[in-house]
Design a protein around this motif. Structure first.
Motif, PDB file in Angstrom:
ATOM      1  N   LEU A  12     -21.045 -67.523  15.360  1.00 49.25           N
ATOM      2  CA  LEU A  12     -21.752 -67.986  14.217  1.00 49.25           C
ATOM      3  C   LEU A  12     -23.300 -67.282  14.461  1.00 49.25           C
ATOM      4  CD1 LEU A  12     -21.285 -71.666  14.462  1.00 49.25           C
ATOM      5  CD2 LEU A  12     -20.640 -70.345  12.571  1.00 49.25           C
ATOM      6  N   ASP A  13     -23.771 -66.964  15.523  1.00 43.63           N
ATOM      7  CA  ASP A  13     -25.004 -66.067  15.427  1.00 43.63           C
ATOM      8  C   ASP A  13     -24.729 -64.834  15.142  1.00 43.63           C
ATOM      9  OD1 ASP A  13     -26.156 -68.535  16.585  1.00 43.63           O
ATOM     10  OD2 ASP A  13     -25.987 -67.899  18.376  1.00 43.63           O
ATOM     11  N   ALA A  14     -23.849 -64.034  15.516  1.00 41.08           N
ATOM     12  CA  ALA A  14     -23.519 -62.750  15.046  1.00 41.08           C
ATOM     13  C   ALA A  14     -23.287 -62.531  13.625  1.00 41.08           C
ATOM     14  CB  ALA A  14     -22.342 -62.235  15.982  1.00 41.08           C
ATOM     15  N   ALA A  15     -22.574 -63.642  13.158  1.00 42.95           N
ATOM     16  CA  ALA A  15     -22.316 -63.333  11.490  1.00 42.95           C
ATOM     17  C   ALA A  15     -23.705 -63.813  10.870  1.00 42.95           C
ATOM     18  CB  ALA A  15     -21.502 -64.576  11.036  1.00 42.95           C
ATOM     19  N   LEU A  16     -24.499 -64.580  11.357  1.00 40.13           N
ATOM     20  CA  LEU A  16     -25.688 -64.692  10.623  1.00 40.13           C
ATOM     21  C   LEU A  16     -26.893 -63.254  10.727  1.00 40.13           C
ATOM     22  CD1 LEU A  16     -27.869 -66.583   9.050  1.00 40.13           C
ATOM     23  CD2 LEU A  16     -28.743 -67.156  11.387  1.00 40.13           C
ATOM     24  N   LEU A  17     -26.645 -62.793  11.916  1.00 39.18           N
ATOM     25  CA  LEU A  17     -27.271 -61.646  12.179  1.00 39.18           C
ATOM     26  C   LEU A  17     -26.763 -60.341  11.041  1.00 39.18           C
ATOM     27  CD1 LEU A  17     -28.480 -61.347  15.638  1.00 39.18           C
ATOM     28  CD2 LEU A  17     -29.958 -61.363  13.812  1.00 39.18           C
ATOM     29  N   GLN A  18     -25.344 -60.410  10.920  1.00 38.28           N
ATOM     30  CA  GLN A  18     -24.667 -59.431   9.959  1.00 38.28           C
ATOM     31  C   GLN A  18     -24.923 -59.697   8.481  1.00 38.28           C
ATOM     32  OE1 GLN A  18     -20.370 -59.809  10.825  1.00 38.28           O
ATOM     33  NE2 GLN A  18     -20.114 -58.460   8.932  1.00 38.28           N
ATOM     34  N   LEU A  19     -24.880 -61.055   8.212  1.00 40.43           N
ATOM     35  CA  LEU A  19     -25.409 -61.327   6.584  1.00 40.43           C
ATOM     36  C   LEU A  19     -26.736 -61.331   6.105  1.00 40.43           C
ATOM     37  CD1 LEU A  19     -22.908 -64.278   6.348  1.00 40.43           C
ATOM     38  CD2 LEU A  19     -22.541 -62.021   5.693  1.00 40.43           C
ATOM     39  N   LEU A  20     -27.665 -61.595   6.988  1.00 37.40           N
ATOM     40  CA  LEU A  20     -28.858 -61.533   6.537  1.00 37.40           C
ATOM     41  C   LEU A  20     -29.763 -60.128   5.906  1.00 37.40           C
ATOM     42  CD1 LEU A  20     -30.984 -63.715   9.075  1.00 37.40           C
ATOM     43  CD2 LEU A  20     -30.507 -64.209   6.608  1.00 37.40           C
ATOM     44  N   PRO A  21     -29.170 -58.910   6.617  1.00 30.00           N
ATOM     45  CA  PRO A  21     -29.750 -57.809   6.029  1.00 30.00           C
ATOM     46  C   PRO A  21     -28.649 -57.416   4.616  1.00 30.00           C
ATOM     47  CG  PRO A  21     -29.071 -57.490   8.251  1.00 30.00           C
ATOM     48  CD  PRO A  21     -28.738 -58.830   7.868  1.00 30.00           C
ATOM     49  N   PRO A  38     -30.451 -71.085  13.701  1.00 32.15           N
ATOM     50  CA  PRO A  38     -31.687 -70.768  14.224  1.00 32.15           C
ATOM     51  C   PRO A  38     -32.497 -69.706  13.593  1.00 32.15           C
ATOM     52  CG  PRO A  38     -30.391 -70.996  16.075  1.00 32.15           C
ATOM     53  CD  PRO A  38     -29.469 -71.140  14.781  1.00 32.15           C
ATOM     54  N   LEU A  39     -33.531 -69.705  13.130  1.00 32.07           N
ATOM     55  CA  LEU A  39     -34.236 -68.486  12.517  1.00 32.07           C
ATOM     56  C   LEU A  39     -35.395 -67.883  13.088  1.00 32.07           C
ATOM     57  CD1 LEU A  39     -34.198 -69.776   8.747  1.00 32.07           C
ATOM     58  CD2 LEU A  39     -32.466 -68.065   9.817  1.00 32.07           C
ATOM     59  N   GLU A  40     -35.866 -68.942  14.199  1.00 34.96           N
ATOM     60  CA  GLU A  40     -37.156 -68.345  14.915  1.00 34.96           C
ATOM     61  C   GLU A  40     -37.263 -67.144  15.870  1.00 34.96           C
ATOM     62  OE1 GLU A  40     -41.050 -69.019  15.737  1.00 34.96           O
ATOM     63  OE2 GLU A  40     -39.967 -69.670  13.975  1.00 34.96           O
ATOM     64  N   SER A  41     -36.171 -66.580  15.911  1.00 35.95           N
ATOM     65  CA  SER A  41     -36.178 -65.308  16.920  1.00 35.95           C
ATOM     66  C   SER A  41     -36.877 -64.305  16.308  1.00 35.95           C
ATOM     67  CB  SER A  41     -34.842 -64.816  17.324  1.00 35.95           C
ATOM     68  OG  SER A  41     -34.152 -64.197  15.969  1.00 35.95           O
ATOM     69  N   PRO A  42     -37.561 -63.250  16.977  1.00 29.59           N
ATOM     70  CA  PRO A  42     -38.185 -62.231  16.303  1.00 29.59           C
ATOM     71  C   PRO A  42     -37.452 -61.408  15.381  1.00 29.59           C
ATOM     72  CG  PRO A  42     -39.005 -62.419  18.569  1.00 29.59           C
ATOM     73  CD  PRO A  42     -37.808 -63.334  18.574  1.00 29.59           C
ATOM     74  N   GLU A  43     -36.137 -61.125  15.983  1.00 30.05           N
ATOM     75  CA  GLU A  43     -35.311 -60.196  15.060  1.00 30.05           C
ATOM     76  C   GLU A  43     -35.085 -60.924  13.669  1.00 30.05           C
ATOM     77  OE1 GLU A  43     -30.940 -57.846  15.622  1.00 30.05           O
ATOM     78  OE2 GLU A  43     -31.604 -59.762  16.819  1.00 30.05           O
ATOM     79  N   ARG A  44     -34.638 -62.176  13.619  1.00 36.59           N
ATOM     80  CA  ARG A  44     -34.293 -62.823  12.179  1.00 36.59           C
ATOM     81  C   ARG A  44     -35.462 -63.029  11.355  1.00 36.59           C
ATOM     82  NH1 ARG A  44     -29.575 -67.351  14.443  1.00 36.59           N
ATOM     83  NH2 ARG A  44     -28.573 -65.729  15.587  1.00 36.59           N
ATOM     84  N   ILE A  45     -36.723 -63.459  12.015  1.00 36.24           N
ATOM     85  CA  ILE A  45     -37.863 -63.387  11.425  1.00 36.24           C
ATOM     86  C   ILE A  45     -38.217 -62.087  10.880  1.00 36.24           C
ATOM     87  CG2 ILE A  45     -40.580 -63.798  11.551  1.00 36.24           C
ATOM     88  CD1 ILE A  45     -38.825 -66.452  11.356  1.00 36.24           C
ATOM     89  N   ALA A  46     -38.038 -60.998  11.409  1.00 43.79           N
ATOM     90  CA  ALA A  46     -38.255 -59.659  10.818  1.00 43.79           C
ATOM     91  C   ALA A  46     -37.397 -59.327   9.593  1.00 43.79           C
ATOM     92  CB  ALA A  46     -37.905 -58.501  11.727  1.00 43.79           C
ATOM     93  N   LEU A  47     -36.179 -59.736   9.781  1.00 43.51           N
ATOM     94  CA  LEU A  47     -35.272 -59.666   8.706  1.00 43.51           C
ATOM     95  C   LEU A  47     -35.593 -60.491   7.474  1.00 43.51           C
ATOM     96  CD1 LEU A  47     -31.611 -59.862  10.614  1.00 43.51           C
ATOM     97  CD2 LEU A  47     -32.847 -57.667   9.433  1.00 43.51           C
TER      98      LEU A  47
END
Length: 157
Positions: A12-21, A38-47
């Motif tokens: 699930l986490d990998a799919a979120l990182l794949q879809l956000l960009p 969860p969106l709070e990680s620096p990587e997700r906030i940057a996206l």
């Protein structure tokens, strides 16, 4: 691309990182308290920051219990302050308290779905507007129930 069944939190986490960009126009999220996505990680906030810097984009976040994210997600709160013109943070009405699923909708053609927030099972839909349509309609139904705006500035003197 066909739908993929996801059976673990890692998937699930990998799919979120794949879809956000992939987001070009809108990101719509429905969750209980952001624990499903969860969106709070620096990587997700940057996206999300990169997405919101583009013109004519919208991030809509609908939570049943926004308190934990208001106090435990300072990066997200800061993002909401910086991009208030494009970031809508809402609380779902009490009438929707029994909903246990969660979803992230990217534009009209990508989706990440969690069938039940207590189970690490879900589905990822990529590049399929037809498959995403029922979830987009469901999100609009949630909004139509009468969500209230979540304050992302602290109250006080």
């Amino acid at each position: 691309m066909p739908e993929r069944l996801l059976t673990s939190r890692t998937e699930l986490d990998a799919a979120l990182l794949q879809l956000l960009p992939l987001a070009q126009q809108s990101i719509r999220i429905f969750d209980g308290d952001l624990s499903s996505f969860p969106l709070e990680s620096p990587e997700r906030i940057a996206l999300l920051q990169e997405f919101l810097r583009r013109p004519n984009t919208r991030l809509t976040l609908v939570l049943q219990h926004p308190g934990p994210s208001q106090t435990g997600c300072p990066r997200l709160v800061q993002l909401a302050r910086q991009h208030g013109h494009a970031f809508t943070w809402l609380q779902a009405p009490e009438s929707l308290a029994n909903l246990q699923d969660a979803m992230v909708l990217i534009d009209a053609e990508h989706a990440l779905l969690r069938f039940h927030r207590e189970q690490p099972r879900g589905k990822c839909i990529e590049a399929d507007a037809r498959a995403c349509h029922p979830y987009a309609k469901r999100f609009e139904s949630i909004l139509a129930e009468g969500c209230s705006t979540v304050a992302h500035t602290p109250l006080g003197l």
